[in-house]
Design an enzyme around this catalytic site. Structure first.
Site, PDB file in Angstrom:
ATOM      1  N   HIS A 298       2.557  48.187  10.288  1.00  0.00           N
ATOM      2  CA  HIS A 298       2.626  47.126  11.451  1.00  0.00           C
ATOM      3  C   HIS A 298       1.579  47.142  12.542  1.00  0.00           C
ATOM      4  O   HIS A 298       1.526  46.457  13.410  1.00  0.00           O
ATOM      5  CB  HIS A 298       4.086  47.643  12.087  1.00  0.00           C
ATOM      6  CG  HIS A 298       5.202  47.174  11.168  1.00  0.00           C
ATOM      7  ND1 HIS A 298       6.309  47.639  11.683  1.00  0.00           N
ATOM      8  CD2 HIS A 298       5.284  46.861   9.856  1.00  0.00           C
ATOM      9  CE1 HIS A 298       7.248  47.258  10.670  1.00  0.00           C
ATOM     10  NE2 HIS A 298       6.452  46.870   9.407  1.00  0.00           N
TER      11      HIS A 298
ATOM     12  N   ASP B  55       5.658  51.291   8.754  1.00  0.00           N
ATOM     13  CA  ASP B  55       6.018  51.028  10.181  1.00  0.00           C
ATOM     14  C   ASP B  55       4.647  51.024  11.043  1.00  0.00           C
ATOM     15  O   ASP B  55       3.646  50.952  10.247  1.00  0.00           O
ATOM     16  CB  ASP B  55       6.995  52.122  10.741  1.00  0.00           C
ATOM     17  CG  ASP B  55       7.891  51.431  12.077  1.00  0.00           C
ATOM     18  OD1 ASP B  55       7.133  50.525  12.657  1.00  0.00           O
ATOM     19  OD2 ASP B  55       8.928  51.538  12.009  1.00  0.00           O
TER      20      ASP B  55
END
Length: 274
Positions: A167, A144
């Site tokens: 991310h 993430d």
């Protein structure tokens, strides 16, 4: 093997914790610790030194196959001022690796976070309602955000951080976030580099954002995407950026919705700015 640790103040003495071995969480089947594995609250002036050999193992693989489970955070700091965490390795968190809530003045240096790209919601750092936070000289591999900046984050500095997979660095909230500086950072194989994300139903305004000296390649044809709400984005500046396609010979482009600002010496051109 540690089921749960909780250090709770109030405490103002200068405490040094040195980690020279491995601390291993129980797997999901033996978990009884709630939503936080190691919790430190109301302890000021704390230093945690991993000596480049202290390792926290989160047993994340036993959790990742259950996306609906309430997975725990590995290392949680709440209301800790004057915090210093250095030379620490953290692996395979069930969810976020480090959570920082309501802290003022914290430095994280030499942190190595390592979880695979397929691990869900494994933010490297998540920060909220905190100020004067420095993350430097660190490596973050996650599934993430490498660093997630949530509401009430002020004066946060990420310097010489290598991010990827993951991310990227993300600021997103329905509350105020300001004075965020990302300098001399490297993103490798991330879905985004620097991303500002707001909740679509809140019409949060974004203003005074500078993107300077970004260089690299983009897997997408649209290397710069500015999708602002009806409230608009204002005071955007793009300066000396060069983002080309990862496919030789292809061109990159930009797109804008309700975005106001200026660009100079930037590839791709951001002529769509108002």
């Amino acid at each position: 093997m540690v089921t749960k640790l909780n250090f709770s103040g109030p405490c103002t003495a200068k405490i040094l914790i040195q980690l020279e071995g491995q601390i291993v969480a129980p797997p999901k089947a033996g978990w009884k610790a709630g939503l936080i594995w190691i919790s430190i609250e109301y302890v000021n002036g704390l230093t945690i030194d991993g000596n480049n050999k202290g390792i926290l193992h989160g047993q994340g693989p036993s959790w990742w196959q259950c996306p609906t489970c309430n997975r725990p955070v590995m290392l949680f700091f709440h209301s800790c001022n004057g915090l210093n965490v250095r030379n620490l390795r953290i692996r395979n968190s069930p969810r976020s690796h480090i959570s920082i809530i309501m802290c003022d003045g914290a430095t994280f240096s030499g942190i190595a976070i390592n979880s695979p790209a397929t691990s869900p919601n494994t933010d490297g750092f998540e920060i909220a309602r905190s100020r004067n936070i420095l993350i430097e000289d660190s490596y973050i591999k996650s599934g993430d955000d490498c660093i997630a900046l949530n509401g009430g984050s002020f004066f946060v500095n990420a310097t010489r951080v290598t991010c990827g997979p993951g991310h990227g660095i993300r600021s997103g909230a329905s509350d105020q976030v300001s004075n965020i500086h990302v300098r001399n950072c490297t993103f490798i194989g991330t879905t985004n580099g620097a991303r500002i994300k707001t909740f679509s139903e809140t019409d949060v305004s974004v203003s005074d954002v500078t993107y300077r000296r970004f260089t690299g390649t983009s897997a997408s044809d649209v290397a710069i995407a500015l999708k602002c709400s009806h409230a608009g984005c204002f005071g955007l500046l793009f300066d000396q950026n060069n983002i080309v396609s990862a496919q030789p010979g292809k061109k990159t482009s930009s797109s804008c919705i309700n975005a106001h600002g200026s660009a100079r010496n930037t590839i791709p051109s951001v002529s769509c700015l108002k």
